[in-house]
Design an enzyme around this catalytic site. Sequence first.
Site, PDB file in Angstrom:
ATOM      1  N   SER A 238     -11.721 -50.597 -41.050  1.00 56.03           N
ATOM      2  CA  SER A 238     -13.061 -49.869 -41.492  1.00 56.03           C
ATOM      3  C   SER A 238     -11.961 -49.957 -42.684  1.00 56.03           C
ATOM      4  O   SER A 238     -11.396 -49.518 -43.370  1.00 56.03           O
ATOM      5  CB  SER A 238     -12.856 -48.319 -41.133  1.00 56.03           C
ATOM      6  N   GLY A 239     -13.921 -49.526 -44.083  1.00 56.50           N
ATOM      7  CA  GLY A 239     -13.213 -49.372 -45.682  1.00 56.50           C
ATOM      8  C   GLY A 239     -12.520 -50.667 -46.297  1.00 56.50           C
ATOM      9  O   GLY A 239     -12.162 -50.484 -47.453  1.00 56.50           O
ATOM     10  N   VAL A 240     -12.949 -51.859 -45.524  1.00 53.06           N
ATOM     11  CA  VAL A 240     -12.436 -52.802 -45.753  1.00 53.06           C
ATOM     12  C   VAL A 240     -13.544 -53.853 -46.756  1.00 53.06           C
ATOM     13  O   VAL A 240     -12.839 -54.598 -47.831  1.00 53.06           O
ATOM     14  CB  VAL A 240     -12.033 -54.427 -45.533  1.00 53.06           C
ATOM     15  N   GLY A 241     -14.814 -53.355 -46.928  1.00 52.78           N
ATOM     16  CA  GLY A 241     -15.877 -53.594 -47.279  1.00 52.78           C
ATOM     17  C   GLY A 241     -17.019 -54.860 -47.533  1.00 52.78           C
ATOM     18  O   GLY A 241     -17.602 -55.593 -48.007  1.00 52.78           O
ATOM     19  N   LYS A 242     -16.717 -54.165 -46.126  1.00 56.86           N
ATOM     20  CA  LYS A 242     -17.822 -55.493 -45.093  1.00 56.86           C
ATOM     21  C   LYS A 242     -19.509 -55.470 -45.809  1.00 56.86           C
ATOM     22  O   LYS A 242     -19.880 -56.202 -46.082  1.00 56.86           O
ATOM     23  CB  LYS A 242     -18.492 -54.771 -43.548  1.00 56.86           C
ATOM     24  N   SER A 243     -19.459 -53.704 -46.406  1.00 55.39           N
ATOM     25  CA  SER A 243     -21.265 -53.898 -46.049  1.00 55.39           C
ATOM     26  C   SER A 243     -21.558 -53.558 -48.078  1.00 55.39           C
ATOM     27  O   SER A 243     -22.574 -53.618 -48.081  1.00 55.39           O
ATOM     28  CB  SER A 243     -20.994 -51.820 -46.234  1.00 55.39           C
TER      29      SER A 243
ATOM     30  N   GLU B 147     -25.085 -49.014 -45.411  1.00 58.54           N
ATOM     31  CA  GLU B 147     -23.698 -48.232 -45.483  1.00 58.54           C
ATOM     32  C   GLU B 147     -23.096 -48.084 -46.674  1.00 58.54           C
ATOM     33  O   GLU B 147     -22.215 -48.660 -46.281  1.00 58.54           O
ATOM     34  CB  GLU B 147     -23.611 -46.934 -44.452  1.00 58.54           C
TER      35      GLU B 147
ATOM     36  N   HIS C 291     -18.072 -53.409 -34.080  1.00 55.30           N
ATOM     37  CA  HIS C 291     -18.008 -52.884 -35.620  1.00 55.30           C
ATOM     38  C   HIS C 291     -18.410 -53.925 -36.646  1.00 55.30           C
ATOM     39  O   HIS C 291     -17.283 -54.832 -36.295  1.00 55.30           O
ATOM     40  CB  HIS C 291     -16.375 -52.272 -35.538  1.00 55.30           C
TER      41      HIS C 291
ATOM     42  N   ARG D 258      -4.339 -72.297 -46.249  1.00 56.36           N
ATOM     43  CA  ARG D 258      -4.214 -72.293 -47.179  1.00 56.36           C
ATOM     44  C   ARG D 258      -4.630 -74.030 -47.035  1.00 56.36           C
ATOM     45  O   ARG D 258      -6.417 -74.683 -48.394  1.00 56.36           O
ATOM     46  CB  ARG D 258      -2.699 -73.136 -47.910  1.00 56.36           C
TER      47      ARG D 258
ATOM     48  N   ASP E  37     -22.879 -52.275 -39.555  1.00 60.37           N
ATOM     49  CA  ASP E  37     -22.339 -51.303 -38.804  1.00 60.37           C
ATOM     50  C   ASP E  37     -22.097 -51.026 -37.212  1.00 60.37           C
ATOM     51  O   ASP E  37     -21.172 -51.571 -36.599  1.00 60.37           O
ATOM     52  CB  ASP E  37     -22.864 -49.318 -39.089  1.00 60.37           C
TER      53      ASP E  37
ATOM     54  N   GLY F 133     -14.280 -56.274 -39.499  1.00 65.56           N
ATOM     55  CA  GLY F 133     -12.120 -55.782 -40.463  1.00 65.56           C
ATOM     56  C   GLY F 133     -12.020 -54.802 -40.432  1.00 65.56           C
ATOM     57  O   GLY F 133     -12.942 -53.901 -39.764  1.00 65.56           O
TER      58      GLY F 133
END
Length: 320
Positions: free
Chosen positions: A155-160, A202, A138, A243, A177, A153
């Site tokens: 789901s919903g973290v902002g990959k797409s 998506e 994924h 860092r 995806d 990462g």
Amino acid sequence: MSIVTVRDLVEHSNLVVVSGEDYLDRPLTTSEIARPGLVLAGYFKFFPKDRIQLFGRTEATYIKELTPERRVEIYDFMASNSTPCFIVARGIEVTDELIEAGEKHHVPVLSSPLRTTRILGHLTNFLESRLAERKSVHGVLVEVFGLGVLITGESGVGKSETALELVQKGHRLVADDRVELYQRDEVTIVGEAPEILSHLLEIRGVGIVDVFTLFGAGAIRDSIEVDLIIYLENWNQANHYDRLGNQEDWDRIFDIDVKRINIPVKTGRNISIIVEAAAMNFRSKQMGFDPMETFHKNLNLLIEKNARIDAQNKLDGDVL
């Protein structure tokens, strides 16, 4: 493992079907290709019947010296139920006995104008990529400054969304995806999109975006080597984040370790720019330029300078 047939081989390699058009659905189960020199010489033991049988100039020249009856005997032996196909390279004329044996045992006979070694390498690369064990992960795979960057990462973290912004900046999308990974050789992992998701992104709230239609052919590519993995995670104050860049993390894919960089995501951070910087920094390290070494060098010079100043001040104080 994908199912590969002789028909796939013909379509991918522009081979000419001499005979056996109705038998092109015979499966290919190995990427190894046989040059049947020993069989033509009469050594029938350990015949690799599950391999493509490739005839080059050497085999064709030797065959001409055999009697028609001997050629029929050899071809009948080679045309087993497991033999995928016969291929004659260099545009060499195919003998009638080979065509008859192919028709008799339902083995396709193909021809190619390419040199024997050229078609051998071409077909081997194609079959190794298609028959290799595959793993579906994924994430999003993009080409950034020529590097294959796999963004993973939760789901919903902002990959797409990150991939979309990278495409807008001129980088290229490979898969969104689901990413299909396979090991091409001892040092290379290759990623590509499943056929149903090819060229598609998506975006939550927007839906399916066709990158090819919106941004053109220059915004996509079919596959790429995976050089770097970037893991996006939601910012957590309790977590410790690297860092200085001296932390080495790796993910093992099949038999190969791929470097991973963990990037925390929170409001106000431009993730696409960070991904670009990570890719450029990774490439500079590959070329021998390590910013961490430069930092340590400058730090040591500063410490030495301050030490000299302190020593000089102490000496001046003692004199006074």
